[in-house]
Motif scaffolding. Structure first.
Motif, PDB file in Angstrom:
ATOM      1  N   ILE A   1       0.820  -1.207   0.000  1.00 33.18           N
ATOM      2  CA  ILE A   1       0.000   0.000   0.000  1.00 33.18           C
ATOM      3  C   ILE A   1       0.855   1.259   0.000  1.00 33.18           C
ATOM      4  O   ILE A   1       0.580   2.219  -0.732  1.00 33.18           O
ATOM      5  N   PHE A   2       1.932   1.265   0.808  1.00 33.21           N
ATOM      6  CA  PHE A   2       2.786   2.455   0.881  1.00 33.21           C
ATOM      7  C   PHE A   2       3.547   2.701  -0.421  1.00 33.21           C
ATOM      8  O   PHE A   2       4.147   3.772  -0.590  1.00 33.21           O
ATOM      9  N   ALA A   3       3.504   1.768  -1.352  1.00 30.91           N
ATOM     10  CA  ALA A   3       4.188   1.953  -2.641  1.00 30.91           C
ATOM     11  C   ALA A   3       3.656   3.157  -3.401  1.00 30.91           C
ATOM     12  O   ALA A   3       4.344   3.705  -4.275  1.00 30.91           O
ATOM     13  N   TRP A   4       2.426   3.613  -3.081  1.00 31.87           N
ATOM     14  CA  TRP A   4       1.882   4.767  -3.795  1.00 31.87           C
ATOM     15  C   TRP A   4       2.746   6.018  -3.574  1.00 31.87           C
ATOM     16  O   TRP A   4       2.790   6.903  -4.446  1.00 31.87           O
ATOM     17  N   THR A   5       3.445   6.085  -2.436  1.00 31.45           N
ATOM     18  CA  THR A   5       4.284   7.254  -2.167  1.00 31.45           C
ATOM     19  C   THR A   5       5.481   7.318  -3.106  1.00 31.45           C
ATOM     20  O   THR A   5       6.139   8.356  -3.205  1.00 31.45           O
ATOM     21  N   HIS A   6       5.772   6.212  -3.789  1.00 29.76           N
ATOM     22  CA  HIS A   6       6.865   6.153  -4.757  1.00 29.76           C
ATOM     23  C   HIS A   6       6.339   6.002  -6.185  1.00 29.76           C
ATOM     24  O   HIS A   6       7.090   5.623  -7.088  1.00 29.76           O
ATOM     25  N   GLY A   7       5.037   6.258  -6.386  1.00 31.79           N
ATOM     26  CA  GLY A   7       4.488   6.282  -7.728  1.00 31.79           C
ATOM     27  C   GLY A   7       3.964   4.968  -8.255  1.00 31.79           C
ATOM     28  O   GLY A   7       3.820   4.818  -9.473  1.00 31.79           O
ATOM     29  N   THR A   8       3.644   4.018  -7.374  1.00 28.41           N
ATOM     30  CA  THR A   8       3.176   2.705  -7.817  1.00 28.41           C
ATOM     31  C   THR A   8       1.930   2.296  -7.035  1.00 28.41           C
ATOM     32  O   THR A   8       1.904   2.390  -5.797  1.00 28.41           O
ATOM     33  N   LEU A   9       0.925   1.828  -7.732  1.00 30.36           N
ATOM     34  CA  LEU A   9      -0.288   1.290  -7.114  1.00 30.36           C
ATOM     35  C   LEU A   9      -0.213  -0.232  -7.145  1.00 30.36           C
ATOM     36  O   LEU A   9      -0.125  -0.829  -8.216  1.00 30.36           O
ATOM     37  N   VAL A  10      -0.226  -0.867  -5.975  1.00 34.07           N
ATOM     38  CA  VAL A  10      -0.178  -2.320  -5.873  1.00 34.07           C
ATOM     39  C   VAL A  10      -1.497  -2.797  -5.266  1.00 34.07           C
ATOM     40  O   VAL A  10      -1.878  -2.354  -4.176  1.00 34.07           O
ATOM     41  N   VAL A  11      -2.197  -3.702  -5.961  1.00 34.69           N
ATOM     42  CA  VAL A  11      -3.464  -4.228  -5.459  1.00 34.69           C
ATOM     43  C   VAL A  11      -3.485  -5.747  -5.602  1.00 34.69           C
ATOM     44  O   VAL A  11      -2.932  -6.302  -6.548  1.00 34.69           O
ATOM     45  N   LEU A  12      -4.121  -6.410  -4.647  1.00 36.79           N
ATOM     46  CA  LEU A  12      -4.296  -7.861  -4.673  1.00 36.79           C
ATOM     47  C   LEU A  12      -5.783  -8.162  -4.476  1.00 36.79           C
ATOM     48  O   LEU A  12      -6.360  -7.759  -3.460  1.00 36.79           O
ATOM     49  N   ASP A  13      -6.369  -8.807  -5.462  1.00 33.42           N
ATOM     50  CA  ASP A  13      -7.782  -9.172  -5.386  1.00 33.42           C
ATOM     51  C   ASP A  13      -8.629  -7.971  -4.983  1.00 33.42           C
ATOM     52  O   ASP A  13      -9.474  -8.048  -4.102  1.00 33.42           O
ATOM     53  N   ARG A  14      -8.426  -6.862  -5.675  1.00 35.29           N
ATOM     54  CA  ARG A  14      -9.116  -5.608  -5.345  1.00 35.29           C
ATOM     55  C   ARG A  14     -10.287  -5.375  -6.295  1.00 35.29           C
ATOM     56  O   ARG A  14     -10.212  -5.663  -7.490  1.00 35.29           O
ATOM     57  N   ALA A  15     -11.378  -4.807  -5.777  1.00 34.18           N
ATOM     58  CA  ALA A  15     -12.531  -4.464  -6.605  1.00 34.18           C
ATOM     59  C   ALA A  15     -12.120  -3.437  -7.657  1.00 34.18           C
ATOM     60  O   ALA A  15     -11.391  -2.482  -7.364  1.00 34.18           O
TER      61      ALA A  15
END
Length: 316
Positions: free
Chosen positions: A238-252
């Motif tokens: 989740i904190f990867a967004w602060t470095h410009g990346t969206l990480v999701v697992l089994d997300r709507a």
């Protein structure tokens, strides 16, 4: 409008016509078909007129002088409210195109802390606590000036750890409350729920109805008014967004569409059937067009773009 809510068929058809007509190489039979579509039902003409009005508002915002925008945003919150009420300053520059309420929504002119850019912005709260604001984040300080109490109205934030000599940090959203004495938090106020990641300590989550839930270091949670549930991602994901990346697992899918919409800054339309699905992936937030295309292809869809104003996903 980012495609999360159901869209009336006439509105969907109007968007599809916009893409076709602005895409170039439109034949006369296609133009005749478009005219026939507009005449066939008053709802069609109304949907077309409303779409053109919204696109015109976006263009008016994009043409607004950046210096004027920055000057308005740099005003203290009480001054921004006064400017809005008076209808003066920056508001008068584009009032004819969009109006005060739209200005408040788009530029967060009434928020105490906000980020009108797509890049994360580092700030400090009034008590010196560090915080990172994501795209479109809107944060309000507590009305009673309570130290460490904030309300996240929209967007995503990351907090620094709480010092031993300071009070606990309390983050409220419309879905509930997050409290920590030492942990770093990522709090994301989405339409369907609030996503909370806890790192470097523990936190307590409280919904509007239910008992408090203990959130351990490294965990990720979905907070909604009546439910708190563990999510499969790790806090590092989740904190990867602060470095410009969206990480999701089994997300709507609506979560992903809404998040990318903060960075694309235009209208995004995905078919209703796709919005009921779930996805996993790593998406570049610094290239929202590529991220949208990646999302569409992962769902078996194609993506059509109209500049930076309109993105429509449809069946291949």
């Amino acid at each position: 409008m980012n495609g999360v809510a159901a869209i009336h068929p006439a509105v969907q058809e109007a968007i599809e016509w916009e893409v076709r007509l602005r895409g170039g190489d439109v034949s006369q039979p296609e133009r005749d078909q478009f005219d026939a579509w507009r005449r066939a039902d008053p709802a069609h003409e109304d949907a077309w007129a409303r779409l053109q009005e919204r696109l015109a508002r976006l263009q008016a915002l994009q043409r607004a002088p950046s210096v004027a925008v920055r000057r308005a945003l740099n005003e203290p919150s009480h001054a921004r409210r006064r400017v809005l009420k008076a209808g003066a300053g920056f508001a008068t520059l584009v009032m004819a195109g969009i109006g005060t309420r739209e200005l408040v929504r788009v530029y967060s002119l009434d928020a105490d802390y906000h980020n009108g850019n797509t890049a994360p912005e580092k700030i400090a709260l009034s008590d010196g606590r560090p915080m990172t604001l994501g795209a479109s984040a809107r944060v309000y300080a507590a009305e009673d000036n309570s130290q460490g109490h904030i309300y996240l109205a929209a967007g995503q934030i990351a907090t620094g750890g709480t010092r031993a000599d300071s009070q606990a940090l309390v983050v409220k959203t419309r879905d509930g409350i997050v409290r920590t004495d030492s942990a770093r938090l990522s709090v994301d106020a989405l339409r369907l729920h609030t996503v909370v990641a806890v790192q470097g300590g523990d936190a307590t989550l409280l919904s509007h109805a239910g008992e408090p839930v203990h959130a351990s270091d490294g965990s990720v949670w979905s907070l909604s008014p009546r439910r708190i549930a563990r999510m499969p991602e790790t806090s590092s994901d989740i904190f990867a967004w602060t470095h410009g990346t969206l990480v999701v697992l089994d997300r709507a899918v609506p979560d992903v569409v809404e998040t990318l919409g903060r960075y694309y800054n235009g209208y995004i339309r995905f078919p209703q059937a796709a919005l009921s699905r779930r996805v996993s992936g790593v998406f570049p937030l610094d290239d929202p067009t590529a991220a949208l295309r990646q999302l569409a292809e992962g769902l078996g869809l194609s993506l059509k773009l109209y500049g930076n104003v309109l993105a429509v996903a449809s069946k291949v």
